[in-house]
Design a protein around this motif. Structure first.
Motif, PDB file in Angstrom:
ATOM      1  N   GLY A   2       5.273 -29.047 -11.103  1.00 39.86           N
ATOM      2  CA  GLY A   2       6.161 -27.969 -11.525  1.00 39.86           C
ATOM      3  C   GLY A   2       7.611 -28.299 -11.293  1.00 39.86           C
ATOM      4  O   GLY A   2       8.473 -28.055 -12.155  1.00 39.86           O
ATOM      5  N   LEU A   3       7.916 -28.866 -10.127  1.00 39.11           N
ATOM      6  CA  LEU A   3       9.299 -29.253  -9.834  1.00 39.11           C
ATOM      7  C   LEU A   3       9.793 -30.312 -10.815  1.00 39.11           C
ATOM      8  O   LEU A   3      10.928 -30.252 -11.278  1.00 39.11           O
ATOM      9  CB  LEU A   3       9.401 -29.780  -8.400  1.00 39.11           C
ATOM     10  N   ALA A   4       8.917 -31.279 -11.119  1.00 43.07           N
ATOM     11  CA  ALA A   4       9.319 -32.346 -12.041  1.00 43.07           C
ATOM     12  C   ALA A   4       9.607 -31.817 -13.434  1.00 43.07           C
ATOM     13  O   ALA A   4      10.365 -32.431 -14.193  1.00 43.07           O
ATOM     14  CB  ALA A   4       8.224 -33.410 -12.103  1.00 43.07           C
ATOM     15  N   GLN A   5       9.026 -30.675 -13.781  1.00 42.68           N
ATOM     16  CA  GLN A   5       9.220 -30.102 -15.115  1.00 42.68           C
ATOM     17  C   GLN A   5      10.193 -28.922 -15.114  1.00 42.68           C
ATOM     18  O   GLN A   5      10.302 -28.203 -16.103  1.00 42.68           O
ATOM     19  CB  GLN A   5       7.860 -29.647 -15.672  1.00 42.68           C
ATOM     20  N   GLY A   6      10.876 -28.729 -13.984  1.00 39.30           N
ATOM     21  CA  GLY A   6      11.888 -27.686 -13.925  1.00 39.30           C
ATOM     22  C   GLY A   6      11.365 -26.292 -13.641  1.00 39.30           C
ATOM     23  O   GLY A   6      12.081 -25.312 -13.849  1.00 39.30           O
ATOM     24  N   HIS A   7      10.132 -26.181 -13.159  1.00 40.81           N
ATOM     25  CA  HIS A   7       9.562 -24.870 -12.843  1.00 40.81           C
ATOM     26  C   HIS A   7       9.659 -24.623 -11.342  1.00 40.81           C
ATOM     27  O   HIS A   7       8.651 -24.454 -10.651  1.00 40.81           O
ATOM     28  CB  HIS A   7       8.110 -24.786 -13.311  1.00 40.81           C
ATOM     29  N   GLY A   8      10.880 -24.614 -10.841  1.00 40.12           N
ATOM     30  CA  GLY A   8      11.095 -24.544  -9.404  1.00 40.12           C
ATOM     31  C   GLY A   8      10.568 -23.274  -8.762  1.00 40.12           C
ATOM     32  O   GLY A   8       9.952 -23.314  -7.704  1.00 40.12           O
ATOM     33  N   TRP A  37       3.636 -35.553 -16.090  1.00 34.48           N
ATOM     34  CA  TRP A  37       3.553 -34.302 -15.338  1.00 34.48           C
ATOM     35  C   TRP A  37       2.873 -33.164 -16.100  1.00 34.48           C
ATOM     36  O   TRP A  37       2.153 -32.370 -15.483  1.00 34.48           O
ATOM     37  CB  TRP A  37       4.944 -33.899 -14.870  1.00 34.48           C
ATOM     38  N   PRO A  38       3.026 -33.021 -17.421  1.00 30.14           N
ATOM     39  CA  PRO A  38       2.248 -31.976 -18.114  1.00 30.14           C
ATOM     40  C   PRO A  38       0.741 -32.179 -17.974  1.00 30.14           C
ATOM     41  O   PRO A  38      -0.010 -31.207 -17.839  1.00 30.14           O
ATOM     42  CB  PRO A  38       2.708 -32.108 -19.575  1.00 30.14           C
ATOM     43  N   SER A  76      11.764 -29.207   0.528  1.00 27.66           N
ATOM     44  CA  SER A  76      12.370 -30.042  -0.518  1.00 27.66           C
ATOM     45  C   SER A  76      12.543 -29.259  -1.811  1.00 27.66           C
ATOM     46  O   SER A  76      13.556 -29.404  -2.509  1.00 27.66           O
ATOM     47  CB  SER A  76      11.489 -31.275  -0.766  1.00 27.66           C
ATOM     48  N   ALA A  77      11.551 -28.426  -2.137  1.00 28.54           N
ATOM     49  CA  ALA A  77      11.647 -27.624  -3.354  1.00 28.54           C
ATOM     50  C   ALA A  77      12.796 -26.627  -3.264  1.00 28.54           C
ATOM     51  O   ALA A  77      13.538 -26.411  -4.234  1.00 28.54           O
ATOM     52  CB  ALA A  77      10.332 -26.888  -3.593  1.00 28.54           C
ATOM     53  N   LEU A  78      12.966 -26.024  -2.099  1.00 26.79           N
ATOM     54  CA  LEU A  78      14.064 -25.068  -1.922  1.00 26.79           C
ATOM     55  C   LEU A  78      15.417 -25.765  -2.030  1.00 26.79           C
ATOM     56  O   LEU A  78      16.352 -25.244  -2.674  1.00 26.79           O
ATOM     57  CB  LEU A  78      13.925 -24.374  -0.562  1.00 26.79           C
ATOM     58  N   SER A 106       6.862 -20.588  -5.041  1.00 31.39           N
ATOM     59  CA  SER A 106       5.925 -19.498  -4.768  1.00 31.39           C
ATOM     60  C   SER A 106       4.567 -20.041  -4.336  1.00 31.39           C
ATOM     61  O   SER A 106       3.963 -19.561  -3.362  1.00 31.39           O
ATOM     62  CB  SER A 106       5.774 -18.617  -6.009  1.00 31.39           C
ATOM     63  N   ALA A 107       4.073 -21.065  -5.040  1.00 29.95           N
ATOM     64  CA  ALA A 107       2.775 -21.647  -4.692  1.00 29.95           C
ATOM     65  C   ALA A 107       2.814 -22.307  -3.327  1.00 29.95           C
ATOM     66  O   ALA A 107       1.858 -22.187  -2.539  1.00 29.95           O
ATOM     67  CB  ALA A 107       2.364 -22.658  -5.759  1.00 29.95           C
ATOM     68  N   LEU A 108       3.909 -22.993  -3.030  1.00 21.58           N
ATOM     69  CA  LEU A 108       4.009 -23.665  -1.742  1.00 21.58           C
ATOM     70  C   LEU A 108       4.163 -22.670  -0.597  1.00 21.58           C
ATOM     71  O   LEU A 108       3.643 -22.898   0.507  1.00 21.58           O
ATOM     72  CB  LEU A 108       5.192 -24.642  -1.754  1.00 21.58           C
TER      73      LEU A 108
END
Length: 355
Positions: free
Chosen positions: A173-179, A123-124, A205-207, A184-186
């Protein structure tokens, strides 16, 4: 940018840069000609096709001669790189190094690398590649091109690629904990694409993943209102199932009014959960996954058991698809989920009847 310092841009106004210096393209026809050539770099386009791309139905008499004059004008703009625009018997082509000189080609390659990294769960790397790709955008593609055909044929694919990149970056971002960043992007992508259901599904799903179920349900209701109001359609299966998944919360029966004495609960019934761990980089198979979930999450009307068979040649990802679908549908099977390894790839597979 290569040794002669050339850079071409389609992801915004059509652009030429030489040694990092923008080269003004004052002629609208020359701009359309350059855009047509860049949309098919290193490909020979016939004079008739270029005339259609540049003028459409309003091509002047003697358009072939006028086309040659615009080619000469374009070569003058390229200065010492004039030979990049080649004339052959059948037409013209522009020679471009796709890996260093054309923003759209570089964007596509970075996104391909990002998708490959996502399949490996790196993911990075996804974040780095896709962020670089999105940074190439300067605005609406081909925004200063007069050719209606170019805008009609080329711009939708570019816009689709961009929103897919935003979605992939959000997943990373979600996979790396940057929810919060992903949400915001979505949200921005959902505003820009009010009818795109997959973007809204990812946002929901992110929410949910960030403990914001109520907001996820609000996203669904807003999208449903837009789809019904603008297009006269209901949300598709992916969104409806996701909404039901969010609404499906296991709660015990509420006590009758006025009753304060609670019953002593009996022993809890064991709930087996033997599914192997879900894959972290599942991508693709959207149609098959939606079909599977629609079957697995629908209660049979006749009370009979239901089985789903996934068929295909070895190595195409049948097991990964089945396992991912099982995890997504697990909430619909509150009594538990069982997994049986039939060792189908071993020399001595197990007969299902013996399980």
């Amino acid at each position: 940018m290569t040794d002669d310092g050339l850079w071409f841009g389609l992801l915004g106004p059509v652009e030429i840069r030489i040694a990092r210096t923008p080269v003004p393209i004052h002629s609208a026809r020359a701009r359309s000609l350059l855009a047509a050539l860049l949309c098919r770099p290193n490909t020979l386009l016939s004079a008739d096709e270029l005339i259609d791309l540049v003028w459409g139905e309003q091509a002047p008499s003697g358009a072939a001669i006028t086309l040659r004059s615009h080619v000469m004008r374009l070569r003058r703009l390229l200065d010492r790189a004039a030979d990049r625009v080649e004339h052959a018997a059948a037409g013209y082509r522009i020679h471009v190094d796709r890996s260093t000189e054309l923003d759209w080609a570089i964007f596509e390659e970075l996104c391909r690398s990002g998708r490959a990294a996502a399949r490996r769960g790196e993911w990075p790397t996804v974040t780095q590649n896709v962020s670089e790709a999105l940074a190439l955008w300067r605005g609406t593609p081909l925004s200063d091109v007069d050719s209606e055909r170019l805008r009609r044929d080329e711009r939708p694919a570019m816009a689709e690629a961009r929103v897919a990149a935003v979605e992939l970056l959000a997943r990373a971002g979600l996979a790396q904990g940057h929810g919060d960043e992903a949400i915001s992007a979505l949200r921005s992508a959902a505003v820009e694409n009010p009818h795109r259901e997959h973007t809204h599904a990812l946002l929901m799903s992110a929410l949910v993943a960030n403990g914001r179920r109520a907001e996820a349900l609000e996203v669904y209701q807003r999208l449903r209102g837009v789809l019904v109001g603008d297009l006269g359609i209901e949300p598709g299966a992916e969104l409806r199932e996701l909404q039901q998944e969010i609404l499906r919360v296991e709660t015990g029966p509420k006590p009758a009014a006025g009753r304060t004495k609670a019953k002593t609960p009996g022993p809890a019934r064991p709930r087996p959960q033997s599914l192997p761990r879900d894959t972290t980089d599942f991508t693709g198979r959207d149609a098959e996954l939606s079909e599977l979930l629609a079957v697995l999450r629908t209660e049979p009307t006749d009370g009979a058991a239901r089985a789903v068979v996934i068929d295909g040649m070895g190595g195409v990802g049948k097991s990964a698809l089945a396992l991912h679908a099982a995890h997504l549908a697990a909430a619909a099977y509150g009594d538990g989920q069982l997994f049986a390894d039939l060792r189908g790839t071993s020399p001595h597979p197990v007969e299902p009847s013996t399980i």
